[in-house]
Scaffold this active site. Structure first.
Site, PDB file in Angstrom:
ATOM      1  N   ASP A 153       0.872  -1.162   0.000  1.00  0.00           N
ATOM      2  CA  ASP A 153       0.000   0.000   0.000  1.00  0.00           C
ATOM      3  C   ASP A 153       0.916   1.222   0.000  1.00  0.00           C
ATOM      4  O   ASP A 153       2.114   1.112   0.269  1.00  0.00           O
ATOM      5  CB  ASP A 153      -0.887  -0.022   1.250  1.00  0.00           C
ATOM      6  CG  ASP A 153      -1.779   1.194   1.350  1.00  0.00           C
ATOM      7  OD1 ASP A 153      -2.387   1.569   0.332  1.00  0.00           O
ATOM      8  OD2 ASP A 153      -1.862   1.778   2.449  1.00  0.00           O
ATOM      9  N   ASP A 212      -0.048   5.076   1.107  1.00  0.00           N
ATOM     10  CA  ASP A 212      -0.209   6.000   2.230  1.00  0.00           C
ATOM     11  C   ASP A 212      -0.224   5.253   3.558  1.00  0.00           C
ATOM     12  O   ASP A 212      -1.027   4.349   3.772  1.00  0.00           O
ATOM     13  CB  ASP A 212      -1.505   6.789   2.070  1.00  0.00           C
ATOM     14  CG  ASP A 212      -1.499   7.656   0.819  1.00  0.00           C
ATOM     15  OD1 ASP A 212      -0.632   8.536   0.736  1.00  0.00           O
ATOM     16  OD2 ASP A 212      -2.334   7.430  -0.076  1.00  0.00           O
TER      17      ASP A 212
END
Length: 211
Positions: A8, A10
């Site tokens: 991922d 953020d």
């Protein structure tokens, strides 16, 4: 042995969540919804901006039709002022390269946002050809399509996902993939209950991957 690491963005590669959520708090406050930073994280972490808009309206915010474009512009402006890589990310990428394990990024965020956050930290070049964005694919976590598309692109049979949100962990579980949940400040019981393995420091990842 895992043959692909799916990150991922953020909150995993870059420490952008506090900045992005502060923009949300400030913005929504102008539309009548008073939230703390903790409220914002609790309500919105890992979601889509359309989901944020709908939730904020449910909570009483009087948002204009162009709100998503507005808040993206404000968020990007804030991120351009500076956002750090998560500690240990560069070293982890170097280790994966040395072991010949490919990696990519799969995010509900836009390619433009990832170029801003990863670009200012010297790692965009390592991801620019292997970006999987919900904005491009038209489907967002917790739907597993982002992760399944990434694995298919690489021909990976044993991918592992590194996430930090319930929507991301749920997507990994639905994709049938092992998921490591990054919880640098501790906690994460909700992620563990979904099936993720918790860790607090990127330096732990090589051992978790058995490399």
């Amino acid at each position: 042995m895992h043959d692909l690491v799916i990150f991922d963005c953020d909150g995993v590669l870059v420490d952008s969540e506090p900045l992005s959520n502060q923009v949300l708090v400030d913005n929504l406050g102008r539309y009548g919804l008073k939230l703390t930073l903790e409220d914002s994280v609790g309500f919105f972490l890992g979601g889509t901006m359309a989901g944020v808009r709908d939730k904020a309206r449910d909570l009483g915010a009087d948002l204009p039709e162009n709100w998503i474009d507005e808040v993206y512009a404000e968020t990007y402006d804030r991120l351009r002022q500076g956002v750090d890589l998560m500690p240990g990310v560069s070293e982890l990428l170097t280790t994966l390269d040395a072991k010949g394990i490919p990696f990519c990024v799969a995010s509900n965020g836009s390619p433009d946002k990832m170029k801003i956050t990863l670009g200012q930290n010297g790692v965009w070049e390592r991801f620019s050809q292997v970006v999987f964005s919900a904005h491009v694919l038209g489907t967002a976590k917790p739907d597993p399509t982002l992760f399944l598309t990434a694995a298919e692109r690489f021909g990976a049979l044993a991918p592992v996902v590194i996430e930090d949100s319930t929507s991301g962990v749920t997507a990994a579980m639905r994709a049938g993939m092992r998921c490591l949940a990054f919880v640098p400040n501790g906690g994460g019981e909700d992620l563990a209950e979904l099936g993720a393995e918790l860790f607090t420091n990127m330096a732990q990842v090589p051992e978790l991957l058995g490399i």
